[in-house]
Motif scaffolding. Structure first.
Motif, PDB file in Angstrom:
ATOM      1  N   GLU A 209     -21.624 -22.610  35.888  1.00  0.00           N
ATOM      2  CA  GLU A 209     -22.346 -21.507  36.690  1.00  0.00           C
ATOM      3  C   GLU A 209     -21.986 -19.875  36.320  1.00  0.00           C
ATOM      4  O   GLU A 209     -22.713 -19.015  36.662  1.00  0.00           O
ATOM      5  CB  GLU A 209     -22.111 -21.627  38.159  1.00  0.00           C
ATOM      6  CG  GLU A 209     -23.035 -22.748  38.803  1.00  0.00           C
ATOM      7  CD  GLU A 209     -22.344 -24.025  38.522  1.00  0.00           C
ATOM      8  OE1 GLU A 209     -23.050 -25.152  38.872  1.00  0.00           O
ATOM      9  OE2 GLU A 209     -21.367 -24.221  37.895  1.00  0.00           O
ATOM     10  N   LEU A 210     -20.841 -19.814  35.578  1.00  0.00           N
ATOM     11  CA  LEU A 210     -20.233 -18.347  35.331  1.00  0.00           C
ATOM     12  C   LEU A 210     -19.570 -18.609  33.913  1.00  0.00           C
ATOM     13  O   LEU A 210     -18.767 -19.292  33.667  1.00  0.00           O
ATOM     14  CB  LEU A 210     -19.493 -17.935  36.449  1.00  0.00           C
ATOM     15  CG  LEU A 210     -18.813 -16.512  36.193  1.00  0.00           C
ATOM     16  CD1 LEU A 210     -20.013 -15.331  36.115  1.00  0.00           C
ATOM     17  CD2 LEU A 210     -17.913 -15.997  37.501  1.00  0.00           C
ATOM     18  N   ILE A 211     -19.899 -17.705  33.008  1.00  0.00           N
ATOM     19  CA  ILE A 211     -19.209 -17.401  31.806  1.00  0.00           C
ATOM     20  C   ILE A 211     -18.494 -15.809  31.610  1.00  0.00           C
ATOM     21  O   ILE A 211     -19.447 -15.135  31.857  1.00  0.00           O
ATOM     22  CB  ILE A 211     -19.905 -17.677  30.582  1.00  0.00           C
ATOM     23  CG1 ILE A 211     -20.271 -19.323  30.486  1.00  0.00           C
ATOM     24  CG2 ILE A 211     -19.116 -17.390  29.463  1.00  0.00           C
ATOM     25  CD1 ILE A 211     -21.410 -19.660  29.404  1.00  0.00           C
ATOM     26  N   THR A 212     -17.340 -15.752  31.742  1.00  0.00           N
ATOM     27  CA  THR A 212     -16.875 -14.260  31.142  1.00  0.00           C
ATOM     28  C   THR A 212     -16.504 -14.291  29.747  1.00  0.00           C
ATOM     29  O   THR A 212     -15.876 -14.941  29.258  1.00  0.00           O
ATOM     30  CB  THR A 212     -15.433 -14.139  32.145  1.00  0.00           C
ATOM     31  OG1 THR A 212     -14.367 -15.163  31.790  1.00  0.00           O
ATOM     32  CG2 THR A 212     -16.015 -14.507  33.583  1.00  0.00           C
ATOM     33  N   ASP A 213     -17.145 -13.278  29.214  1.00  0.00           N
ATOM     34  CA  ASP A 213     -17.212 -13.074  27.599  1.00  0.00           C
ATOM     35  C   ASP A 213     -16.813 -11.831  27.337  1.00  0.00           C
ATOM     36  O   ASP A 213     -17.877 -10.874  27.449  1.00  0.00           O
ATOM     37  CB  ASP A 213     -18.510 -13.686  27.346  1.00  0.00           C
ATOM     38  CG  ASP A 213     -18.839 -13.588  25.746  1.00  0.00           C
ATOM     39  OD1 ASP A 213     -18.018 -13.240  24.920  1.00  0.00           O
ATOM     40  OD2 ASP A 213     -19.610 -14.564  25.431  1.00  0.00           O
ATOM     41  N   PRO A 214     -15.688 -11.707  26.543  1.00  0.00           N
ATOM     42  CA  PRO A 214     -15.396 -10.383  25.888  1.00  0.00           C
ATOM     43  C   PRO A 214     -15.510 -10.354  24.531  1.00  0.00           C
ATOM     44  O   PRO A 214     -15.014  -9.458  23.867  1.00  0.00           O
ATOM     45  CB  PRO A 214     -13.617 -10.252  26.149  1.00  0.00           C
ATOM     46  CG  PRO A 214     -13.419 -11.982  25.989  1.00  0.00           C
ATOM     47  CD  PRO A 214     -14.609 -12.641  26.506  1.00  0.00           C
ATOM     48  N   LEU A 215     -16.280 -11.395  23.883  1.00  0.00           N
ATOM     49  CA  LEU A 215     -16.411 -11.236  22.599  1.00  0.00           C
ATOM     50  C   LEU A 215     -17.472 -10.397  21.865  1.00  0.00           C
ATOM     51  O   LEU A 215     -17.274 -10.004  20.795  1.00  0.00           O
ATOM     52  CB  LEU A 215     -16.743 -12.828  22.038  1.00  0.00           C
ATOM     53  CG  LEU A 215     -15.768 -13.787  22.729  1.00  0.00           C
ATOM     54  CD1 LEU A 215     -16.098 -15.222  22.531  1.00  0.00           C
ATOM     55  CD2 LEU A 215     -14.565 -13.555  22.195  1.00  0.00           C
ATOM     56  N   GLY A 216     -18.695 -10.430  22.514  1.00  0.00           N
ATOM     57  CA  GLY A 216     -19.746  -9.795  22.187  1.00  0.00           C
ATOM     58  C   GLY A 216     -20.575 -10.405  21.103  1.00  0.00           C
ATOM     59  O   GLY A 216     -20.292 -11.630  20.573  1.00  0.00           O
TER      60      GLY A 216
END
Length: 341
Positions: A209-216
């Motif tokens: 339900e949620l993904i936190t993504d700092p990759l770009g």
């Protein structure tokens, strides 16, 4: 006082420690004698010239400090004098002294060291906004935390555990035991496996339900595809743009390649798939100090209640700032890297 100066775009040799006169407070400022200052991936990008919000060079970076209030201006309550505090800083935090306004100040929790307290402003505030303010994660839902072994990743892990959600995370193999002990339910080794395929295997093809993504870059496309119905993608960084250690044309090309690979989200597919996307950039929230104060008080309450426990991987003296940058770029840290005067 001493401060770390970023002279120009480039490699580690552009970082210097210089001596400058001690600060004197303006009428609406407090001066903090800094005991610990946070180092973030944005500082790495700024050094290379890949961070559009960074100040002009030469500059002093640093978004968060912990220390002791040494002086206050006439408009600041003098009860702050001598208090141990943490503070947000709009750059200039990587110095022995920093000037801040009263809304940027918070009392340091007694149970935390200065180094631990300096983890809170950036990492935990970012994670709180991603997961609770904008992500609205529920206890019956699941989350994938990319780079769960990093500073924001461990903060996100603490918060998701408190909510009671099922937690998946990507990290290199050597970090898995630590993360399992910290409470991560499922760890995915992104270096040896396709994380999206592994996630789908673990979730019976449903996603999360949620993904936190700092990759770009292209990773945002893959993260979006891994969302379950009513899922949300929280984007908060472009660390994939940081290839190599130098600046110049190589850094510019890496950034351009990352930007070109980024997806565009049209409203109709979002409607049809019941998915959402949002971004978080603390550097663009300085016009919302009242909200930031509310969020920070919530985090400090979590420290008091014991479910927020900042983890410092290691500390570096100011004179070793180049080593600190390299340490983060080589993904060696588990949790936060702190600079100490």
């Amino acid at each position: 006082m001493r401060q770390i100066v970023n002279r120009s775009n480039g490699g580690y040799d552009v970082l210097e420690v210089e001596e400058v006169p001690d600060l004197q407070p303006e009428e609406d400022e407090a001066i903090i004698n800094v005991k610990a200052s946070g180092l973030n991936f944005a500082d790495i990008l700024a050094r290379k010239g890949q961070y559009p919000d960074g100040p002009d060079k030469p500059c002093v970076m640093g978004y968060e400090v912990a220390g002791i209030v040494d002086a206050v201006g006439h408009e600041i309550d003098d009860s702050w004098l001598g208090k141990e505090v943490i503070a947000f800083t709009r750059f200039k935090g990587q110095a022995e002294q920093v000037a801040v306004r009263e809304l940027q100040l918070f009392e340091k929790p007694n149970r935390l060291s200065f180094e631990e307290a300096a983890v809170l402003p950036v990492n935990y505030l970012t994670a709180h906004i991603l997961i609770e303010v904008m992500g609205s994660l529920q206890s019956y839902e699941s989350i994938l935390i990319h780079n769960v072994g990093g500073g924001v990743g461990i903060a996100a892990l603490d918060i998701a555990r408190h909510i009671g959600a099922t937690i998946y995370g990507t990290a290199s193999k050597r970090k898995h035991n630590f993360l399992a002990e910290r409470g991560l339910d499922y760890t995915i080794d992104y270096r040896n496996k396709d994380w999206s395929e592994k996630l789908m295997d673990l979730t019976d093809g449903k996603g999360v339900e949620l993904i936190t993504d700092p990759l770009g870059g292209k990773e945002w496309k893959r993260s979006y595809k891994a969302l379950r119905a009513t899922g949300k993608l929280g984007m908060f960084g472009i660390s994939s743009a940081s290839e190599g250690t130098g600046g110049g044309l190589g850094a510019m090309w890496s950034m351009l390649k990352t930007v070109v690979q980024m997806p565009f989200y049209h409203p109709l597919p979002l409607l049809n798939k019941n998915r959402g996307v949002f971004g978080v950039n603390l550097g663009h929230l300085w016009h919302e100090p009242e909200k930031a104060s509310i969020w920070m008080e919530y985090i400090l309450k979590g420290v008091e209640e014991g479910w927020i426990n900042p983890h410092v991987d290691t500390t570096f003296g100011f004179e070793d700032v180049a080593k600190a940058h390299r340490y983060i770029e080589e993904r060696k840290n588990i949790g936060k890297v702190i600079l100490v005067p």
